[in-house]
Design a protein around this motif. Structure first.
Motif, PDB file in Angstrom:
ATOM      1  N   PHE A  38      48.772  28.395  38.836  1.00 26.82           N
ATOM      2  CA  PHE A  38      49.128  29.664  39.163  1.00 26.82           C
ATOM      3  C   PHE A  38      50.391  29.577  40.799  1.00 26.82           C
ATOM      4  O   PHE A  38      50.291  30.811  41.037  1.00 26.82           O
ATOM      5  CB  PHE A  38      47.424  30.545  39.775  1.00 26.82           C
ATOM      6  N   SER A  39      50.186  28.283  41.067  1.00 28.15           N
ATOM      7  CA  SER A  39      51.030  28.091  42.399  1.00 28.15           C
ATOM      8  C   SER A  39      52.643  28.821  41.868  1.00 28.15           C
ATOM      9  O   SER A  39      53.042  28.575  42.800  1.00 28.15           O
ATOM     10  CB  SER A  39      50.532  27.020  42.891  1.00 28.15           C
ATOM     11  N   GLN A  40      53.048  28.296  40.616  1.00 29.48           N
ATOM     12  CA  GLN A  40      54.588  28.950  39.849  1.00 29.48           C
ATOM     13  C   GLN A  40      54.666  30.512  40.570  1.00 29.48           C
ATOM     14  O   GLN A  40      55.584  30.733  40.328  1.00 29.48           O
ATOM     15  CB  GLN A  40      54.209  28.349  38.689  1.00 29.48           C
ATOM     16  N   MET A  41      52.876  31.706  40.858  1.00 32.31           N
ATOM     17  CA  MET A  41      53.396  32.988  41.168  1.00 32.31           C
ATOM     18  C   MET A  41      54.059  33.119  41.865  1.00 32.31           C
ATOM     19  O   MET A  41      52.708  33.329  43.341  1.00 32.31           O
ATOM     20  CB  MET A  41      51.727  33.464  40.467  1.00 32.31           C
ATOM     21  N   THR A  42      55.426  32.884  42.586  1.00 33.16           N
ATOM     22  CA  THR A  42      55.757  32.663  43.609  1.00 33.16           C
ATOM     23  C   THR A  42      55.349  34.411  44.709  1.00 33.16           C
ATOM     24  O   THR A  42      56.079  34.537  45.974  1.00 33.16           O
ATOM     25  CB  THR A  42      56.433  31.769  44.429  1.00 33.16           C
ATOM     26  N   TYR A  43      55.745  34.894  43.450  1.00 34.76           N
ATOM     27  CA  TYR A  43      55.827  36.387  44.086  1.00 34.76           C
ATOM     28  C   TYR A  43      54.406  37.090  44.505  1.00 34.76           C
ATOM     29  O   TYR A  43      54.169  38.568  44.691  1.00 34.76           O
ATOM     30  CB  TYR A  43      56.342  37.264  43.125  1.00 34.76           C
ATOM     31  N   LEU A  44      53.891  36.691  43.494  1.00 32.28           N
ATOM     32  CA  LEU A  44      52.499  37.259  44.149  1.00 32.28           C
ATOM     33  C   LEU A  44      51.717  37.447  45.296  1.00 32.28           C
ATOM     34  O   LEU A  44      51.460  37.281  46.478  1.00 32.28           O
ATOM     35  CB  LEU A  44      51.080  36.158  43.466  1.00 32.28           C
ATOM     36  N   HIS A  45      51.257  39.176  44.825  1.00 32.38           N
ATOM     37  CA  HIS A  45      50.631  39.551  46.509  1.00 32.38           C
ATOM     38  C   HIS A  45      49.253  40.420  46.598  1.00 32.38           C
ATOM     39  O   HIS A  45      49.050  39.752  47.851  1.00 32.38           O
ATOM     40  CB  HIS A  45      51.400  41.243  46.302  1.00 32.38           C
ATOM     41  N   TRP A  46      48.839  40.054  45.356  1.00 27.57           N
ATOM     42  CA  TRP A  46      47.231  40.698  45.470  1.00 27.57           C
ATOM     43  C   TRP A  46      46.701  39.790  44.277  1.00 27.57           C
ATOM     44  O   TRP A  46      46.961  39.650  43.251  1.00 27.57           O
ATOM     45  CB  TRP A  46      46.915  41.548  46.005  1.00 27.57           C
ATOM     46  N   LEU A  47      45.294  38.833  44.193  1.00 28.49           N
ATOM     47  CA  LEU A  47      44.650  38.508  43.560  1.00 28.49           C
ATOM     48  C   LEU A  47      43.238  39.028  43.799  1.00 28.49           C
ATOM     49  O   LEU A  47      42.773  38.045  44.742  1.00 28.49           O
ATOM     50  CB  LEU A  47      44.775  37.226  43.428  1.00 28.49           C
ATOM     51  N   TRP A  48      42.764  39.588  42.795  1.00 28.85           N
ATOM     52  CA  TRP A  48      41.045  40.173  43.093  1.00 28.85           C
ATOM     53  C   TRP A  48      40.314  39.121  41.709  1.00 28.85           C
ATOM     54  O   TRP A  48      40.341  38.946  40.700  1.00 28.85           O
ATOM     55  CB  TRP A  48      40.763  41.253  42.027  1.00 28.85           C
ATOM     56  N   LEU A  49      39.718  38.492  42.265  1.00 27.14           N
ATOM     57  CA  LEU A  49      39.066  37.660  41.172  1.00 27.14           C
ATOM     58  C   LEU A  49      37.519  37.204  41.732  1.00 27.14           C
ATOM     59  O   LEU A  49      36.068  36.739  41.066  1.00 27.14           O
ATOM     60  CB  LEU A  49      39.345  35.886  41.860  1.00 27.14           C
ATOM     61  N   TYR A  50      36.629  38.699  42.287  1.00 28.73           N
ATOM     62  CA  TYR A  50      34.967  38.202  43.535  1.00 28.73           C
ATOM     63  C   TYR A  50      34.396  39.036  42.229  1.00 28.73           C
ATOM     64  O   TYR A  50      34.620  39.216  40.752  1.00 28.73           O
ATOM     65  CB  TYR A  50      35.385  39.216  44.171  1.00 28.73           C
ATOM     66  N   SER A  51      33.207  38.240  42.204  1.00 26.24           N
ATOM     67  CA  SER A  51      32.264  38.847  40.829  1.00 26.24           C
ATOM     68  C   SER A  51      32.332  38.133  40.135  1.00 26.24           C
ATOM     69  O   SER A  51      32.341  39.216  39.122  1.00 26.24           O
ATOM     70  CB  SER A  51      31.953  40.196  40.957  1.00 26.24           C
ATOM     71  N   ASN A  52      32.700  36.483  39.343  1.00 24.36           N
ATOM     72  CA  ASN A  52      32.390  36.064  38.619  1.00 24.36           C
ATOM     73  C   ASN A  52      31.523  34.933  38.412  1.00 24.36           C
ATOM     74  O   ASN A  52      30.767  35.202  39.325  1.00 24.36           O
ATOM     75  CB  ASN A  52      34.431  35.623  37.537  1.00 24.36           C
ATOM     76  N   GLN A  53      32.021  33.814  38.025  1.00 23.62           N
ATOM     77  CA  GLN A  53      30.994  32.137  38.697  1.00 23.62           C
ATOM     78  C   GLN A  53      32.300  31.827  38.523  1.00 23.62           C
ATOM     79  O   GLN A  53      31.575  31.352  37.736  1.00 23.62           O
ATOM     80  CB  GLN A  53      30.181  32.631  37.269  1.00 23.62           C
ATOM     81  N   PHE A  54      33.552  31.199  39.336  1.00 22.60           N
ATOM     82  CA  PHE A  54      33.728  30.248  39.347  1.00 22.60           C
ATOM     83  C   PHE A  54      33.433  29.785  40.033  1.00 22.60           C
ATOM     84  O   PHE A  54      32.611  29.881  41.121  1.00 22.60           O
ATOM     85  CB  PHE A  54      35.945  30.881  40.031  1.00 22.60           C
TER      86      PHE A  54
END
Length: 255
Positions: free
Chosen positions: A68-84
């Motif tokens: 995901f480091s290739q997503m250099t334009y990423l502004h927001w990332l919501w990963l909450y409430s999973n089991q990562f």
């Protein structure tokens, strides 16, 4: 297709790796509040135009892909409430300069906070509460001078509070409670002076640690608009925690 919004449905199964091949121009992806299982596809790292991704409140597991480091334009990332699980990829640090909102609370992330993430200098809201992260708080995060909210409560952090975090002069909400932090609260934290846009006052929660305050008068003078008496805020500084309450400052706590 540049935008795909499928949140608040009952989709299940695994996330399609083929999105990287068939939707190469995707910029916004909303898949939150479904019933997806499995892991985040490594192939999604090829979605290099991605500006925002939300997969919150599913049943996803596994580690966060370093690709995901290739997503250099990423502004927001919501990963909450999973089991990562697994650790936070250090590779993301210098490769996501525009990331402003990172919500990964309520998972099972372990390891330490990567010092490289201090290079995310546009970060504004950083939520990692309720995980299994340990180690020291990186002083490099003091470079996040635009940070407004940071929640690291209910983890396993140890060591002292970084003095450089006093450089976070845009901060109006910090919660580092329920860890095993030690030492004194740095006097540089009196620099936290940003008004809360909701008008509810500055919020700082240090409780359930092993912290002390070497010079409470300094904070009492700097935080001259506390909503509780200063004597109550620091009444337990000699115990193995800082008084079991929040420190609410008025919206204009400091001149």
């Amino acid at each position: 297709m540049r935008r795909l919004w499928l949140s608040f449905n009952q989709f299940h199964g695994t996330l399609p790796a083929s999105y990287a091949e068939f939707l190469p121009n995707l910029e916004l992806l909303h898949l939150g509040d479904n019933q997806f299982t499995g892991t985040l596809p490594n192939e999604w790292g090829n979605l290099t135009n991605m500006a925002g991704m939300g997969v919150q409140r599913n049943n996803l597991q596994g580690s966060l892909p370093s690709s995901f480091s290739q997503m250099t334009y990423l502004h927001w990332l919501w990963l909450y409430s999973n089991q990562f699980t697994g650790t936070l990829p250090s590779q993301w640090g210098g490769k996501m300069p525009d990331l402003q909102l990172f919500f990964c609370n309520n998972n099972e992330i372990s390891g330490t906070l990567p010092s490289e993430w201090g290079e995310m200098t546009r970060m504004e809201r950083f939520f990692l509460d309720n995980n299994n992260i340990n180690g020291r708080l990186p002083s490099s995060y003091g470079q996040m001078r635009g940070l407004k909210q940071i929640w690291l409560n209910s983890n396993r952090f140890t060591g002292s509070l970084p003095n450089d975090w006093g450089n976070m002069t845009s901060l109006y909400d910090i919660d580092i409670s329920y860890n095993t932090l030690t030492g004194s609260i740095p006097q540089s934290y009196a620099n936290w002076r940003a008004p809360n846009p909701r008008g509810t006052g500055f919020r700082a929660v240090f409780s359930n640690n092993c912290l002390t305050v070497s010079n409470p008068e300094y904070f009492c003078n700097a935080w001259d608009s506390l909503q509780v008496p200063c004597s109550e805020v620091f009444s337990d500084q000699n115990q193995c925690r800082l008084d079991d309450n929040e420190l609410p400052l008025a919206a204009q706590a400091l001149p």
